[in-house]
Scaffold this motif. Structure first.
Motif, mmCIF file in Angstrom:
data_model
loop_
_atom_site.group_PDB
_atom_site.id
_atom_site.type_symbol
_atom_site.label_atom_id
_atom_site.label_comp_id
_atom_site.label_asym_id
_atom_site.label_seq_id
_atom_site.Cartn_x
_atom_site.Cartn_y
_atom_site.Cartn_z
ATOM 1 N N THR A 32 13.035 -0.509 -13.945
ATOM 2 C CA THR A 32 12.502 -0.542 -12.423
ATOM 3 C C THR A 32 11.909 0.795 -12.112
ATOM 4 O O THR A 32 10.822 0.888 -11.645
ATOM 5 C CB THR A 32 13.503 -1.307 -11.594
ATOM 6 O OG1 THR A 32 13.834 -2.405 -12.190
ATOM 7 C CG2 THR A 32 12.861 -1.374 -10.094
ATOM 8 N N ALA A 35 8.965 1.940 -13.785
ATOM 9 C CA ALA A 35 7.864 1.261 -13.433
ATOM 10 C C ALA A 35 7.410 1.549 -12.126
ATOM 11 O O ALA A 35 6.083 1.416 -11.749
ATOM 12 C CB ALA A 35 8.070 -0.562 -13.352
ATOM 13 N N VAL A 36 8.014 1.755 -10.895
ATOM 14 C CA VAL A 36 7.729 2.449 -10.019
ATOM 15 C C VAL A 36 6.763 3.615 -9.934
ATOM 16 O O VAL A 36 5.979 4.050 -9.275
ATOM 17 C CB VAL A 36 8.996 2.702 -8.962
ATOM 18 C CG1 VAL A 36 8.414 3.627 -7.662
ATOM 19 C CG2 VAL A 36 9.581 1.521 -8.665
ATOM 20 N N ALA A 56 13.589 -4.483 -5.499
ATOM 21 C CA ALA A 56 12.826 -4.852 -6.850
ATOM 22 C C ALA A 56 13.449 -6.425 -7.253
ATOM 23 O O ALA A 56 12.398 -7.369 -7.669
ATOM 24 C CB ALA A 56 12.605 -3.903 -7.991
ATOM 25 N N GLY A 60 10.627 -8.732 -6.450
ATOM 26 C CA GLY A 60 9.696 -8.418 -7.559
ATOM 27 C C GLY A 60 9.157 -6.957 -7.334
ATOM 28 O O GLY A 60 9.225 -6.477 -6.395
ATOM 29 N N LEU A 61 8.927 -6.696 -8.492
ATOM 30 C CA LEU A 61 8.300 -5.116 -8.640
ATOM 31 C C LEU A 61 6.940 -4.929 -7.819
ATOM 32 O O LEU A 61 7.008 -4.026 -7.185
ATOM 33 C CB LEU A 61 8.074 -4.736 -10.106
ATOM 34 C CG LEU A 61 7.687 -3.488 -10.313
ATOM 35 C CD1 LEU A 61 8.370 -2.649 -9.911
ATOM 36 C CD2 LEU A 61 7.367 -2.936 -11.722
ATOM 37 N N ASN A 62 6.152 -6.129 -7.928
ATOM 38 C CA ASN A 62 4.798 -5.923 -7.097
ATOM 39 C C ASN A 62 5.396 -5.792 -5.644
ATOM 40 O O ASN A 62 4.655 -5.311 -4.721
ATOM 41 C CB ASN A 62 3.965 -7.010 -7.570
ATOM 42 C CG ASN A 62 3.246 -6.855 -8.783
ATOM 43 O OD1 ASN A 62 3.087 -5.881 -9.263
ATOM 44 N ND2 ASN A 62 2.883 -8.047 -9.195
ATOM 45 N N GLY A 63 6.251 -6.726 -5.202
ATOM 46 C CA GLY A 63 6.636 -6.659 -3.775
ATOM 47 C C GLY A 63 6.965 -5.182 -3.336
ATOM 48 O O GLY A 63 6.824 -4.568 -2.459
ATOM 49 N N LEU A 65 6.381 -2.511 -4.812
ATOM 50 C CA LEU A 65 5.236 -1.729 -4.983
ATOM 51 C C LEU A 65 4.626 -1.449 -3.421
ATOM 52 O O LEU A 65 3.781 -0.399 -3.305
ATOM 53 C CB LEU A 65 4.576 -1.509 -5.812
ATOM 54 C CG LEU A 65 5.149 -1.248 -7.454
ATOM 55 C CD1 LEU A 65 4.475 -1.536 -8.496
ATOM 56 C CD2 LEU A 65 5.710 0.350 -7.357
ATOM 57 N N GLY A 66 4.539 -2.454 -2.823
ATOM 58 C CA GLY A 66 4.054 -2.734 -1.625
ATOM 59 C C GLY A 66 4.314 -1.774 -0.499
ATOM 60 O O GLY A 66 3.880 -1.618 0.728
ATOM 61 N N LYS A 68 4.691 1.177 0.091
ATOM 62 C CA LYS A 68 4.289 2.502 -0.164
ATOM 63 C C LYS A 68 4.893 3.634 0.753
ATOM 64 O O LYS A 68 5.067 4.672 0.285
ATOM 65 C CB LYS A 68 2.663 2.642 0.135
ATOM 66 C CG LYS A 68 2.158 1.595 -1.037
ATOM 67 C CD LYS A 68 0.417 1.649 -0.969
ATOM 68 C CE LYS A 68 0.085 0.928 -1.987
ATOM 69 N NZ LYS A 68 0.285 0.415 -3.363
ATOM 70 N N TRP A 91 9.923 -8.396 4.877
ATOM 71 C CA TRP A 91 11.174 -8.367 4.017
ATOM 72 C C TRP A 91 12.292 -8.453 4.715
ATOM 73 O O TRP A 91 13.312 -9.148 4.705
ATOM 74 C CB TRP A 91 10.973 -7.670 2.898
ATOM 75 C CG TRP A 91 12.488 -7.325 2.222
ATOM 76 C CD1 TRP A 91 12.620 -8.338 1.115
ATOM 77 C CD2 TRP A 91 13.450 -6.376 2.195
ATOM 78 N NE1 TRP A 91 13.871 -8.018 0.599
ATOM 79 C CE2 TRP A 91 14.279 -6.484 1.404
ATOM 80 C CE3 TRP A 91 13.421 -5.334 3.286
ATOM 81 C CZ2 TRP A 91 15.419 -5.763 1.252
ATOM 82 C CZ3 TRP A 91 14.518 -4.460 3.123
ATOM 83 C CH2 TRP A 91 15.425 -4.748 2.094
#
Length: 105
Positions: A32, A35-36, A56, A60-63, A65-66, A68, A91
């Motif tokens: 994780t 991946a960040v 994460a 999820g990872l995409n969430g 990464l949002g 920022k 969230w």
């Protein structure tokens, strides 16, 4: 000539994949954080790494990464600002007290 391509898919249980350390979840911390895309994340203490991992895992990872602004604040060590960004998110509205708890770490 056209080549015919066969599609092949084989699924393996996590415990049969060596990189998963017999399916244990511990490997997910490094995956994780990597991946960040943040080498700085490896320098965080374990509780703060756990916050990143928990988020994460939850969205999820995409969430993750949002987030920022939150991630940028964590990178610079501005944890109060990171907490503020966590708590001002959709969230936080969804997970309630969990967000409050994680933001205090």
């Amino acid at each position: 000539r056209r080549k015919l391509q066969r599609q092949f898919e084989q699924r393996l249980p996590l415990e049969r994949i060596p990189l998963t350390h017999s399916g244990s979840i511990g490997f997910q911390v490094e995956n994780t954080l990597a991946a960040v895309g943040a080498a700085w994340a490896f320098k965080l203490d374990e509780p703060r790494q756990a916050v990143i991992l928990s988020m994460a895992f939850n969205m999820g990872l995409n969430g993750l990464l949002g987030f920022k602004n939150m991630l940028a604040a964590v990178e610079t060590g501005n944890y109060p600002d990171a907490a503020k960004h966590m708590l001002e998110s959709k969230w936080a509205d969804q997970v309630g007290n969990r967000a409050v708890y994680l933001s205090k770490i």
